[in-house]
Design a protein around this motif. Structure first.
Motif, PDB file in Angstrom:
ATOM      1  N   GLY A  70       0.808  -1.212   0.000  1.00 48.26           N
ATOM      2  CA  GLY A  70       0.000   0.000   0.000  1.00 48.26           C
ATOM      3  C   GLY A  70       0.837   1.255   0.000  1.00 48.26           C
ATOM      4  N   PHE A  71       1.968   1.223   0.699  1.00 49.53           N
ATOM      5  CA  PHE A  71       2.832   2.401   0.775  1.00 49.53           C
ATOM      6  C   PHE A  71       3.614   2.607  -0.520  1.00 49.53           C
ATOM      7  CE2 PHE A  71       7.008   4.281   1.799  1.00 49.53           C
ATOM      8  CZ  PHE A  71       6.587   5.518   2.276  1.00 49.53           C
ATOM      9  N   LEU A  72       4.072   1.506  -1.114  1.00 48.18           N
ATOM     10  CA  LEU A  72       4.897   1.598  -2.322  1.00 48.18           C
ATOM     11  C   LEU A  72       4.088   1.529  -3.606  1.00 48.18           C
ATOM     12  CD1 LEU A  72       7.898  -0.676  -1.275  1.00 48.18           C
ATOM     13  CD2 LEU A  72       7.759   1.807  -1.151  1.00 48.18           C
ATOM     14  N   GLY A  73       2.833   1.097  -3.496  1.00 48.01           N
ATOM     15  CA  GLY A  73       2.013   0.966  -4.696  1.00 48.01           C
ATOM     16  C   GLY A  73       2.444  -0.186  -5.580  1.00 48.01           C
ATOM     17  N   ASP A  74       3.001  -1.240  -4.982  1.00 54.91           N
ATOM     18  CA  ASP A  74       3.489  -2.370  -5.755  1.00 54.91           C
ATOM     19  C   ASP A  74       3.358  -3.631  -4.903  1.00 54.91           C
ATOM     20  OD1 ASP A  74       5.137  -4.347  -7.006  1.00 54.91           O
ATOM     21  OD2 ASP A  74       6.176  -2.762  -8.091  1.00 54.91           O
ATOM     22  N   SER A  75       2.491  -4.543  -5.301  1.00 57.51           N
ATOM     23  CA  SER A  75       2.264  -5.757  -4.524  1.00 57.51           C
ATOM     24  C   SER A  75       3.473  -6.685  -4.539  1.00 57.51           C
ATOM     25  CB  SER A  75       1.030  -6.497  -5.062  1.00 57.51           C
ATOM     26  OG  SER A  75       1.197  -6.820  -6.430  1.00 57.51           O
ATOM     27  N   GLN A  76       4.225  -6.704  -5.626  1.00 55.84           N
ATOM     28  CA  GLN A  76       5.398  -7.572  -5.710  1.00 55.84           C
ATOM     29  C   GLN A  76       6.476  -7.155  -4.710  1.00 55.84           C
ATOM     30  OE1 GLN A  76       6.678  -7.626  -9.802  1.00 55.84           O
ATOM     31  NE2 GLN A  76       5.042  -9.031 -10.426  1.00 55.84           N
ATOM     32  N   LEU A  77       6.635  -5.848  -4.515  1.00 52.10           N
ATOM     33  CA  LEU A  77       7.626  -5.378  -3.550  1.00 52.10           C
ATOM     34  C   LEU A  77       7.216  -5.748  -2.132  1.00 52.10           C
ATOM     35  CD1 LEU A  77       8.566  -1.853  -4.971  1.00 52.10           C
ATOM     36  CD2 LEU A  77       9.920  -3.957  -5.033  1.00 52.10           C
ATOM     37  N   GLY A  78       5.927  -5.730  -1.857  1.00 53.23           N
ATOM     38  CA  GLY A  78       5.448  -6.142  -0.542  1.00 53.23           C
ATOM     39  C   GLY A  78       5.841  -7.577  -0.242  1.00 53.23           C
ATOM     40  N   GLU A  79       5.696  -8.458  -1.212  1.00 48.77           N
ATOM     41  CA  GLU A  79       6.072  -9.859  -1.043  1.00 48.77           C
ATOM     42  C   GLU A  79       7.587 -10.009  -0.948  1.00 48.77           C
ATOM     43  OE1 GLU A  79       4.361 -11.915  -4.300  1.00 48.77           O
ATOM     44  OE2 GLU A  79       2.273 -11.576  -3.665  1.00 48.77           O
ATOM     45  N   GLN A  80       8.305  -9.217  -1.727  1.00 43.16           N
ATOM     46  CA  GLN A  80       9.765  -9.314  -1.735  1.00 43.16           C
ATOM     47  C   GLN A  80      10.364  -8.911  -0.398  1.00 43.16           C
ATOM     48  OE1 GLN A  80      11.653  -7.298  -5.045  1.00 43.16           O
ATOM     49  NE2 GLN A  80      13.577  -7.038  -3.939  1.00 43.16           N
ATOM     50  N   PHE A  81       9.860  -7.834   0.190  1.00 43.32           N
ATOM     51  CA  PHE A  81      10.431  -7.329   1.432  1.00 43.32           C
ATOM     52  C   PHE A  81      10.005  -8.126   2.657  1.00 43.32           C
ATOM     53  CE2 PHE A  81      10.717  -2.977  -0.773  1.00 43.32           C
ATOM     54  CZ  PHE A  81      12.028  -3.210  -1.135  1.00 43.32           C
ATOM     55  N   THR A  82       9.041  -9.022   2.518  1.00 46.07           N
ATOM     56  CA  THR A  82       8.577  -9.820   3.659  1.00 46.07           C
ATOM     57  C   THR A  82       8.873 -11.303   3.490  1.00 46.07           C
ATOM     58  OG1 THR A  82       6.368  -9.966   2.655  1.00 46.07           O
ATOM     59  CG2 THR A  82       6.730  -8.196   4.260  1.00 46.07           C
ATOM     60  N   LYS A  83       9.679 -11.667   2.527  1.00 45.67           N
ATOM     61  CA  LYS A  83       9.943 -13.090   2.281  1.00 45.67           C
ATOM     62  C   LYS A  83      10.685 -13.747   3.446  1.00 45.67           C
ATOM     63  CE  LYS A  83      14.184 -12.272  -0.376  1.00 45.67           C
ATOM     64  NZ  LYS A  83      14.866 -12.480  -1.686  1.00 45.67           N
ATOM     65  N   ASP A  84      11.422 -12.966   4.237  1.00 43.36           N
ATOM     66  CA  ASP A  84      12.150 -13.504   5.391  1.00 43.36           C
ATOM     67  C   ASP A  84      11.490 -13.110   6.707  1.00 43.36           C
ATOM     68  OD1 ASP A  84      14.100 -14.715   3.782  1.00 43.36           O
ATOM     69  OD2 ASP A  84      15.222 -12.836   3.643  1.00 43.36           O
ATOM     70  N   GLY A  85      10.254 -12.666   6.662  1.00 44.77           N
ATOM     71  CA  GLY A  85       9.555 -12.225   7.864  1.00 44.77           C
ATOM     72  C   GLY A  85       9.118 -10.777   7.749  1.00 44.77           C
ATOM     73  N   ARG A  86       8.272 -10.363   8.671  1.00 42.74           N
ATOM     74  CA  ARG A  86       7.749  -8.996   8.645  1.00 42.74           C
ATOM     75  C   ARG A  86       8.804  -8.018   9.171  1.00 42.74           C
ATOM     76  NH1 ARG A  86       1.701  -9.047  11.112  1.00 42.74           N
ATOM     77  NH2 ARG A  86       2.136  -6.824  10.873  1.00 42.74           N
ATOM     78  N   PRO A  87       9.234  -7.056   8.338  1.00 38.93           N
ATOM     79  CA  PRO A  87      10.290  -6.129   8.735  1.00 38.93           C
ATOM     80  C   PRO A  87       9.730  -4.842   9.349  1.00 38.93           C
ATOM     81  CG  PRO A  87       9.840  -5.843   6.427  1.00 38.93           C
ATOM     82  CD  PRO A  87       8.851  -6.873   6.916  1.00 38.93           C
ATOM     83  N   VAL A  88      10.646  -4.028   9.811  1.00 35.19           N
ATOM     84  CA  VAL A  88      10.326  -2.691  10.318  1.00 35.19           C
ATOM     85  C   VAL A  88      10.828  -1.665   9.312  1.00 35.19           C
ATOM     86  CG1 VAL A  88      10.919  -0.998  12.097  1.00 35.19           C
ATOM     87  CG2 VAL A  88      10.327  -3.328  12.750  1.00 35.19           C
ATOM     88  N   ALA A  89      10.010  -0.668   9.014  1.00 36.79           N
ATOM     89  CA  ALA A  89      10.384   0.360   8.049  1.00 36.79           C
ATOM     90  C   ALA A  89      11.189   1.456   8.737  1.00 36.79           C
ATOM     91  CB  ALA A  89       9.140   0.956   7.396  1.00 36.79           C
TER      92      ALA A  89
END
Length: 268
Positions: free
Chosen positions: A199-218
């Motif tokens: 939602g923040f980046l406007g790209d669903s693929q990036l959401g999956e990419q950045f959480t592949k190793d767990g939920r991160p902190v921005a």
């Protein structure tokens, strides 16, 4: 027995009683002195010294307010695409024209921004709520860029305010132009889901990419500015790359964590 008698005879010999006793060789005293000095220095360093450590994580260059995914409020067939990728539009600007059962309808931007992606084409049938475009929230061309680093949640508490950050930008040859400099502006203490990142980046693929190793902190990073570089930002090299940076550029961020004292490792 022969050696024992010789040893006793030597001890009883009066002419050898006045000889000094040698406890250690000079080389032994030197080694001992060096060892004592090293141990003393190590003890002082353990109390007063500190060890710097860093955490590296994936990052992306964006404008501070992020992006949003524009969804169609109606179902129908796309008859016209009224915007272009890369175009900057004010709020309530037309993006698509859709023919519905009730007549033509126009899909408009919600807030001012730049169209970073168009997912609809002429003739396409779309449903209500379908993703039709990604819009970056930037109103003015000179709005500054930020970097968002998605750090593992377990490292969030160790990131101090205004910590220094080095960013290796994918589109910039590091060996030639170095790394981009910045400092931590804020740390989101709650871990983010793939949906929140998308939602923040406007790209669903990036959401999956950045959480592949767990939920991160921005971690939001403010880039250090410089009037001496083409990009307008500070680099580890003198001039930096001979071109401007663009948003949605991938990078890797290295954040300096809070210094630790070696003595802390020994404490329970």
């Amino acid at each position: 027995m022969q050696f024992r008698q010789q040893a006793l005879a030597k001890l009883q010999s009066p002419e050898e009683l006045d000889l000094p006793v040698r406890f250690a060789r000079p080389q032994g005293w030197l080694v001992l002195s060096v060892t004592v000095v090293v141990m003393a220095a190590a003890s002082v360093w353990a109390v007063t010294g500190s060890v710097a450590s860093t955490v590296s994580a994936p990052a992306i260059l964006t404008h501070g307010q992020g992006s949003y995914i524009l969804q169609s409020p109606v179902a129908g067939q796309v008859t016209a695409v009224l915007a272009k990728e890369g175009e900057r539009l004010p709020a309530d600007s037309p993006v698509l024209k859709v023919r519905t059962a009730e007549g033509d309808s126009v899909v408009r931007t919600i807030t001012a921004g730049r169209i970073t992606a168009l997912a609809a084409t002429i003739g396409q049938i779309i449903q209500t709520g379908a993703n039709v475009a990604a819009v970056e929230k930037v109103a003015h061309p000179k709005d500054p860029l930020y970097a968002t680093v998605y750090v593992p949640a377990e490292n969030a508490a160790s990131i101090p305010a205004n910590a220094s950050v080095d960013l290796t930008v994918q589109s910039v040859p590091t060996q030639e132009y170095g790394v981009l400099r910045g400092h931590v502006k804020s740390v989101d203490r709650s871990a983010q889901s793939a949906q929140q990142i998308s939602g923040f980046l406007g790209d669903s693929q990036l959401g999956e990419q950045f959480t592949k190793d767990g939920r991160p902190v921005a971690v939001l990073v403010k880039l250090d500015k410089s009037s001496d570089t083409k990009s307008g930002y500070k680099w580890s090299s003198t001039d930096g790359p001979p071109f401007a940076l663009t948003s949605m550029t991938m990078a890797t961020g290295s954040i300096r964590l809070a210094d630790q004292h070696p003595a802390d490792w020994l404490l329970p």
